[in-house]
Design an enzyme around this catalytic site. Structure first.
Site, PDB file in Angstrom:
ATOM      1  N   ILE A 157       0.827  -1.200   0.000  1.00  0.00           N
ATOM      2  CA  ILE A 157       0.000   0.000   0.000  1.00  0.00           C
ATOM      3  C   ILE A 157       0.870   1.263   0.000  1.00  0.00           C
ATOM      4  O   ILE A 157       1.564   1.559   0.975  1.00  0.00           O
ATOM      5  CB  ILE A 157      -0.960   0.011   1.201  1.00  0.00           C
ATOM      6  CG1 ILE A 157      -1.762  -1.288   1.248  1.00  0.00           C
ATOM      7  CG2 ILE A 157      -1.877   1.226   1.132  1.00  0.00           C
ATOM      8  CD1 ILE A 157      -2.520  -1.627  -0.039  1.00  0.00           C
ATOM      9  N   GLU A 244      -5.676   6.360 -13.171  1.00  0.00           N
ATOM     10  CA  GLU A 244      -4.531   5.821 -12.443  1.00  0.00           C
ATOM     11  C   GLU A 244      -3.472   5.301 -13.402  1.00  0.00           C
ATOM     12  O   GLU A 244      -2.272   5.576 -13.248  1.00  0.00           O
ATOM     13  CB  GLU A 244      -4.980   4.702 -11.509  1.00  0.00           C
ATOM     14  CG  GLU A 244      -3.833   4.059 -10.737  1.00  0.00           C
ATOM     15  CD  GLU A 244      -4.303   3.022  -9.733  1.00  0.00           C
ATOM     16  OE1 GLU A 244      -3.429   2.348  -9.135  1.00  0.00           O
ATOM     17  OE2 GLU A 244      -5.519   2.877  -9.531  1.00  0.00           O
ATOM     18  N   ARG A 270      32.343  11.129 -21.716  1.00  0.00           N
ATOM     19  CA  ARG A 270      33.133   9.948 -21.334  1.00  0.00           C
ATOM     20  C   ARG A 270      33.931   9.448 -22.526  1.00  0.00           C
ATOM     21  O   ARG A 270      33.378   9.212 -23.604  1.00  0.00           O
ATOM     22  CB  ARG A 270      32.187   8.854 -20.823  1.00  0.00           C
ATOM     23  CG  ARG A 270      32.858   7.510 -20.599  1.00  0.00           C
ATOM     24  CD  ARG A 270      33.702   7.506 -19.364  1.00  0.00           C
ATOM     25  NE  ARG A 270      34.071   6.144 -18.987  1.00  0.00           N
ATOM     26  CZ  ARG A 270      35.258   5.787 -18.520  1.00  0.00           C
ATOM     27  NH1 ARG A 270      36.210   6.699 -18.372  1.00  0.00           N
ATOM     28  NH2 ARG A 270      35.484   4.536 -18.165  1.00  0.00           N
ATOM     29  N   GLY A 341      28.516   2.126 -18.409  1.00  0.00           N
ATOM     30  CA  GLY A 341      29.582   1.220 -17.994  1.00  0.00           C
ATOM     31  C   GLY A 341      29.556   0.991 -16.494  1.00  0.00           C
ATOM     32  O   GLY A 341      28.498   1.010 -15.863  1.00  0.00           O
ATOM     33  N   GLY A 366      -2.201  -2.498 -12.100  1.00  0.00           N
ATOM     34  CA  GLY A 366      -2.561  -3.566 -13.030  1.00  0.00           C
ATOM     35  C   GLY A 366      -1.331  -3.961 -13.817  1.00  0.00           C
ATOM     36  O   GLY A 366      -0.696  -3.113 -14.457  1.00  0.00           O
TER      37      GLY A 366
END
Length: 381
Positions: A157, A244, A270, A341, A366
């Site tokens: 919940i 929802e 990077r 990485g 669901g």
């Protein structure tokens, strides 16, 4: 991208809540994750700024605005982190049950304090032995005089520890045929005799979001706390599950957009083998695929939100969006972590948290398997 359901006022509102979150949420989010709890003070601050239940009528403390404002709130909360899902649940999932099906007295009693953050709400559907099969819940409520005696247990919940009002799905007629006609909704308040909370659940992700077990042992709920009519709870649940699931789809899309943005920035900076890893073809192809999925997902989602705001029945499309966008986000989390990485496996990089948090999106509101079942049924299969 310009969203067809948002106007200039919505964008001014977005700037306002983003500024608020930059001050009140972003600096503290990692601390909340470590403490496994969002402080109640944050809820009251949200309420003070008008960010809780803004679509409610002014007499109940809302601003009587359209649901586009709720979309903006959900998007900006998700940009901070998926652990803020409990606020969206309060605004757009639980409170609408009271607002749509509650009596005038119930609305006056509860809704103003929901808008201030004084009352935090939860909805209790799932049981230890019953997940998506709501017609077969075992929690019972027997009317005895002026009270229902509520017995049963709920689990997973959201807002379970901090909640002050819990909308509980229960069986008021265990012999009803078909079974779903025996389901009703009761509001259980914090200090109701016979109501207790079990443990705060230790989840893989969403660490700052309090999730708990709830226990009802001859819990005495005033009959005035029945939402709507006895036996119509299942219909009420089905009516609100559209919104929802749409909230879940919105969160998944934003989470995917955030992960993509972080990864795009990372691969540009990077370096490996003397050049940015973004210059390698595999990286380029992965990001090209992600960018395409994001654009297509956003286009479908925006159309869907616009139709929902117009009041159209979009259950089939919502089911499509919920499963597809959450699966897209889960796949993107895996690919983005891989492109980071070894650093992607480090907690100081946001992709690690996002990877953990997004997994549950295919399960709650669901499961995605249930979404496909709904789609197939509505195709006449």
């Amino acid at each position: 991208m310009k969203h067809p359901y948002l106007n200039k006022e919505h964008e001014i509102f977005r700037k306002s809540i983003r500024k608020f979150l930059e001050k009140e949420a972003y600096p503290y989010y990692e601390k909340w994750e470590e403490e496994r709890m969002i402080p109640r003070s944050f809820w009251t601050k949200m309420g003070e700024q008008g960010f809780l239940c803004p679509d409610l009528d002014e007499e109940y403390g809302g601003s009587n605005v359209d649901w586009g404002y709720a979309v903006v709130i959900n998007e900006e909360l998700e940009r901070v982190g998926s652990g803020l899902v409990g606020l969206g649940l309060h605004n757009d999932i639980v409170v609408p049950y009271i607002n749509s099906f509650g009596t005038k007295e119930q609305k006056q009693r509860w809704l103003p304090r929901c808008t201030t953050g004084e009352l935090i709400t939860a909805i209790a559907m799932t049981e230890p032995g019953t997940g998506s099969d709501l017609a077969n819940i075992k929690t019972t409520a027997i009317l005895e005089g002026d009270h229902y005696l509520l017995n049963g247990q709920k689990t997973f919940i959201t807002n379970g520890i901090q909640s002050d009002l819990i909308v509980v799905a229960c069986k008021t007629d265990s012999k009803a045929e078909p079974k779903h006609k025996g389901v009703s909704l009761l509001v259980v308040e914090r200090d109701t005799p016979g109501f207790s909370r079990g443990r705060k659940l230790n989840k893989v992700g969403l660490h700052c979001q309090d999730t708990a077990e709830l226990i009802f042992e001859d819990c005495r709920v005033p009959k005035e706390n029945l939402i709507g009519e006895e036996g119509k709870g299942f219909l009420y649940l089905m009516d609100k599950l559209q919104q929802e699931r749409l909230v879940v789809a919105i969160a998944a899309q934003i989470a995917a957009e955030v992960m993509f943005t972080h990864t795009l920035e990372y691969v540009k900076s990077r370096e490996a083998f003397g050049k940015p890893i973004g210059k390698f073809q595999n990286t380029q192809f992965k990001l090209a695929e992600m960018a395409t999925d994001l654009e297509m997902g956003r286009a479908f989602l925006d159309q869907l939100i616009a139709e929902h705001i117009e009041g159209k029945d979009v259950v089939t499309k919502v089911s499509m969006a919920k499963w597809k966008l959450t699966e897209n986000a889960r796949k993107m989390a895996t690919d983005c972590m891989q492109l980071h990485g070894g650093y992607g496996y480090m907690e100081e990089y946001e992709i690690a948290r996002r990877f953990r948090d997004i997994q549950v999106a295919s399960i709650y509101a669901g499961t995605n398997e249930i979404m496909k079942t709904i789609i197939a049924k509505n195709l006449g299969l």
